[in-house]
Design a protein around this motif. Structure first.
Motif, PDB file in Angstrom:
ATOM      1  N   VAL A 230      -2.343 -61.100   8.439  1.00  0.00           N
ATOM      2  CA  VAL A 230      -1.279 -60.982   7.701  1.00  0.00           C
ATOM      3  C   VAL A 230      -1.675 -60.648   6.196  1.00  0.00           C
ATOM      4  O   VAL A 230      -2.896 -61.129   5.738  1.00  0.00           O
TER       5      VAL A 230
ATOM      6  N   PHE B 209      -4.046 -62.503  15.237  1.00  0.00           N
ATOM      7  CA  PHE B 209      -3.216 -62.023  14.152  1.00  0.00           C
ATOM      8  C   PHE B 209      -3.962 -61.772  12.833  1.00  0.00           C
ATOM      9  O   PHE B 209      -4.749 -62.330  12.362  1.00  0.00           O
TER      10      PHE B 209
ATOM     11  N   ALA C  60       5.422 -58.063   3.051  1.00  0.00           N
ATOM     12  CA  ALA C  60       4.328 -58.679   3.918  1.00  0.00           C
ATOM     13  C   ALA C  60       4.067 -58.012   5.360  1.00  0.00           C
ATOM     14  O   ALA C  60       5.010 -57.458   6.008  1.00  0.00           O
TER      15      ALA C  60
ATOM     16  N   VAL D  55      -0.006 -58.853  15.201  1.00  0.00           N
ATOM     17  CA  VAL D  55      -0.391 -59.905  16.449  1.00  0.00           C
ATOM     18  C   VAL D  55      -0.630 -59.006  17.656  1.00  0.00           C
ATOM     19  O   VAL D  55      -0.042 -58.106  18.112  1.00  0.00           O
TER      20      VAL D  55
ATOM     21  N   ASP E  79       4.955 -56.510  12.252  1.00  0.00           N
ATOM     22  CA  ASP E  79       6.169 -56.702  11.627  1.00  0.00           C
ATOM     23  C   ASP E  79       5.879 -56.546  10.089  1.00  0.00           C
ATOM     24  O   ASP E  79       4.801 -56.642   9.445  1.00  0.00           O
TER      25      ASP E  79
ATOM     26  N   SER F  81       8.814 -60.035   1.104  1.00  0.00           N
ATOM     27  CA  SER F  81       8.017 -61.108   0.721  1.00  0.00           C
ATOM     28  C   SER F  81       8.626 -61.683  -0.610  1.00  0.00           C
ATOM     29  O   SER F  81       9.777 -62.228  -0.662  1.00  0.00           O
TER      30      SER F  81
ATOM     31  N   PHE G 190       2.465 -58.074   9.142  1.00  0.00           N
ATOM     32  CA  PHE G 190       2.054 -58.998  10.294  1.00  0.00           C
ATOM     33  C   PHE G 190       1.688 -58.419  11.264  1.00  0.00           C
ATOM     34  O   PHE G 190       2.203 -57.636  12.113  1.00  0.00           O
TER      35      PHE G 190
END
Length: 271
Positions: free
Chosen positions: A64, A62, A101, A105, A91, A95, A103
């Motif tokens: 971020v 992942f 933010a 994965v 995603d 924030s 993300f």
């Protein structure tokens, strides 16, 4: 006393004290050293050995990063967006101070051996470049942001969390990974239980043993739950994506408390 920008470099202990050398060269003498320094804990390494002995790779990588300037992206800063394909998910969520933010994965067969920015960006492009939407823009920004974080999902499994006058709390002791979603709750519960047991008297060994006896079963349960739930959190087929999305909608229904209770591991701590 709070000290910023420093951490534990080394320590020595005897029956009465722990003498800690910090990374800024200062030395501190204390009764108990508590390693609350995360999944890649330096205190754990100093106490029990290399991380690889205790880390269980659970099959995902992942990344971020924050978007300080999200302008130009066709998203609402108050909304959480999920783009899911089999074995991959992106995603985008609010924030703070108007930032977003991102993300990423994805399913991975092995841990990435090279964690340079170039290698990380190659991995992200290989995994996500075909997804469309705003993903190409996010991948481009990943090459420039100052706070790109990349890691493997792993869980920490230790025979014991304590050795003499040194103990561990939170992810340092028993990382459950984001797959379980209980890491912060378990860490705070662990700190509370540890403090409560220490306050009972001067029997340090007994306090540490009771702390572990109360928390370790909950951590093991959360770890197992995270592993079994992973293929629903990041579905590996179109069918599971549909079922997962229905489950998320169900979470807003009147029966939501029953659904959520299945994942409330930390609520089982008995003080």
């Amino acid at each position: 006393e709070l000290r910023y920008g420093t951490s534990v470099a080394a320590y020595e202990q005897d029956e009465g004290k722990v003498r800690v050398t910090l990374t800024d060269g200062q030395q501190v003498e204390c009764d108990l050293l508590v390693g609350a320094d995360g999944v890649h804990s330096r205190v754990r390494e100093l106490t029990f050995g290399a991380e690889k002995q205790f880390a269980r790779f659970v099959g995902y990588s992942f990344a971020v990063f924050n978007l300080d300037n999200p302008s130009g992206l066709p998203v609402d800063g108050d909304t959480v967006y999920l783009l899911t394909a089999p074995g991959r998910q992106v995603d985008v969520f609010p924030s703070r101070d108007g930032r977003l933010a991102a993300f990423f994965v994805h399913r991975a067969e092995r841990a990435l051996p090279d964690l340079s920015r170039e290698a990380i960006c190659r991995e992200l492009h290989a995994a996500y470049a075909d997804l469309g939407w705003i993903v190409p823009d996010l991948l481009k920004r990943a090459e420039e942001v100052p706070d790109l974080y990349f890691d493997q999902t792993e869980q920490i499994e230790l025979p014991s969390w304590s050795a003499g006058r040194v103990t561990l709390v939170g992810d340092a002791a028993g990382c459950v990974s984001f797959l379980a979603g209980e890491g912060a709750s378990l860490a705070m519960a662990g700190a509370y239980v540890l403090a409560d047991e220490l306050a009972r008297g001067d029997d340090l060994a007994g306090a540490l043993a009771r702390y572990e006896a109360k928390l370790k079963p909950l951590v093991a349960e959360a770890q197992a739950g995270g592993r079994s739930f992973a293929h629903w959190l990041i579905p590996d087929s179109r069918l599971r994506i549909v079922v997962r999305d229905l489950m998320m909608r169900f979470a807003d229904s009147p029966a939501a408390p029953l659904f959520k209770r299945q994942f409330a591991f930390a609520s089982k701590v008995k003080f």
